[in-house]
Motif scaffolding. Structure first.
Motif: not given
Length: 179
Positions: A78-103
């Motif tokens: 579960l700890t490994a899953q939490v860390n993986q989900l946090k990593k994916e969440n950070n990647e998605l937040v970064t992607s959304v931020s870049i997409t918003t700037q581009h928009y």
């Protein structure tokens, strides 16, 4: 009086109900004396019970150890899953931020282009009006003034106005037109 009593004695250090010693008491009415017979359980039965007890204790310890290991593995997973989900969440937040700037950049460029289209449409309309006027008058402007000086003055004014209109740069900014 004839009475038969069976007494169950327990070992002092053992609280279980296992019998170690049986006492059979019998009262005889004719002689008035009491005779007792003491029978002890065999040593092999006691050993067998102790072995079963030790085996059960070891089995319980092993079961508890397996249970702790299973819990720890689940916690680690579960700890490994939490860390993986946090990593994916950070990647998605970064992607959304870049997409918003581009928009926002594209939206600003679109606003500039819309302003330029409006400006060019207005200029085209003005030029079409001038062309229509010149076609209707066959290139000659009606002049209430007579004489060559007046014609030169009007032609010069028209040429200067046309020159200034055609040579003006297109000016538009991203906040010129916000729809």
């Amino acid at each position: 009086m004839n009475a038969a009593t069976i007494c169950l004695l327990q070992r002092p250090n053992n609280a279980s109900t296992k019998a170690c010693l049986f006492v059979y008491c019998m009262e005889s009415s004719s002689s008035g004396t009491t005779s007792s017979t003491i029978q002890t359980s065999s040593g092999s039965e006691e050993n067998l019970m102790e072995q079963r007890k030790r085996k059960r204790m070891l089995s319980n310890r092993e079961s508890a150890r397996r249970s702790r290991m299973k819990k720890q593995k689940l916690l680690d997973d579960l700890t490994a899953q939490v860390n993986q989900l946090k990593k994916e969440n950070n990647e998605l937040v970064t992607s959304v931020s870049i997409t918003t700037q581009h928009y926002l950049t594209v939206e600003a460029e679109n606003s500039v282009l819309r302003a330029q289209v409006d400006e060019l449409s207005h200029r085209l309309e003005s030029l079409n009006d001038i062309i229509g006027f010149l076609e209707n008058t066959n290139g000659v402007c009606p002049n209430p003034l007579t004489g060559p000086e007046s014609d030169d003055f009007l032609v010069n004014q028209m040429n200067m106005n046309m020159f200034h209109m055609m040579n003006q740069p297109l000016m538009a900014s991203s906040d010129a037109l916000l729809y």
